[in-house]
Scaffold this active site. Structure first.
Site, short mmCIF file in Angstrom:
data_model
loop_
_atom_site.label_atom_id
_atom_site.label_comp_id
_atom_site.label_asym_id
_atom_site.label_seq_id
_atom_site.Cartn_x
_atom_site.Cartn_y
_atom_site.Cartn_z
N ASN A 171 0.21 -2.80 -3.71
CA ASN A 171 -1.05 -3.34 -3.19
C ASN A 171 -0.81 -4.48 -2.21
O ASN A 171 0.12 -5.27 -2.35
CB ASN A 171 -1.94 -3.84 -4.32
N VAL A 172 -1.70 -4.60 -1.24
CA VAL A 172 -1.53 -5.59 -0.18
C VAL A 172 -1.47 -7.01 -0.74
O VAL A 172 -0.80 -7.88 -0.18
CB VAL A 172 -2.65 -5.45 0.88
N LYS A 173 -2.16 -7.27 -1.86
CA LYS A 173 -2.16 -8.63 -2.42
C LYS A 173 -0.79 -9.03 -2.93
O LYS A 173 -0.46 -10.21 -3.00
CB LYS A 173 -3.19 -8.75 -3.53
N GLY A 174 0.04 -8.04 -3.34
CA GLY A 174 1.42 -8.32 -3.69
C GLY A 174 1.58 -9.21 -4.91
O GLY A 174 0.78 -9.21 -5.83
#
Length: 247
Positions: A128-131
């Protein structure tokens, strides 16, 4: 010349005193008999002298113990075998550049938790982009196309999705480890991919989770294992380096 000592000993109060702390649960009620059993176990493990510094009931007939004491074992750092990172750690910009220059297209990554594992925290942290830990996940990399299948994905469905998406890499996260479920699931996945794909077209197979031994790639039939504390940047760098070298 390395200044690393040839042998080391654990310590708690002063260097080299051999003091360690360990914790465990026994199926015994809290009390003196339980503490005596905990000390007996510690003694059989080579902790001598030992003392119980914490004992707490955690259910009917079960007690959690913390034992502190001395061991006389030595550790030889030179004989420790670990899976070292054998590829450069790249910035997101360099990962994108490497993929674009080597593949001439976007890299396709399919990720999932397989079997009955419903713990998506690990795979989401990587994809996910939030990492995680201040690093953005693989969705952030513009030269990566990420397909996150989520939790409890059957191996057959993962193989089919990889074929449909023309995946370059398949990332599998396993947190559930009871009765070595993570090992059985990954072995089954590896066998299924090897049956479904010719060697030249098989996606890169990557497994990750907190209880994996990173040296078990050959035994499990995967290309790479990532353990506890792995970051998205490490995975992205590995994919860019390894898939780039395949072309």
């Amino acid at each position: 010349m390395s200044s690393e000592p040839q042998v080391v000993r654990p310590y708690g109060d002063t260097t080299g005193d051999g003091m360690i702390q360990l914790s465990f649960t026994l199926p015994l009620p809290a009390g003196k008999r339980g503490e005596g059993a905990a000390l007996q176990l510690a003694g059989k493990m080579g902790v001598d002298p030992a003392m119980v510094v914490h004992a707490r009931p955690i259910g009917d007939g079960h007690t959690f113990y913390v034992v502190y004491g001395r061991v006389h074992h030595l550790v030889e750092p030179g004989k420790v075998v670990v899976a070292e990172r054998d590829y450069p750690l790249l910035s997101p910009k360099d990962v994108n550049t490497a993929i674009r220059d080597r593949l001439r297209r976007k890299m396709v990554v399919v990720g999932a938790c397989i079997g009955t594992d419903a713990h998506t925290v690990g795979i989401d942290a990587i994809l996910n982009v939030k990492g995680i830990a201040g690093e953005k996940g693989l969705e952030y990399y513009r030269e990566l196309r990420v397909v996150n299948l989520g939790a409890q994905v059957a191996v057959a469905d993962l193989v089919q999705a990889a074929a449909d998406e023309k995946a370059d890499a398949v990332l599998v996260s396993q947190v559930v480890t009871q009765r070595d479920a993570h090992l059985h699931n990954v072995k089954a996945m590896s066998a299924a991919f090897r049956e479904a794909f010719p060697a030249a077209r098989r996606p890169l197979l990557v497994a990750g989770g907190p209880r994996f031994d990173e040296l078990m790639t050959g035994e499990l039939g995967v290309d790479r294992i990532f353990g506890r504390g792995t970051t998205p940047r490490e995975v992205a760098s590995y994919l860019a380096h390894t898939l780039g070298s395949r072309t």
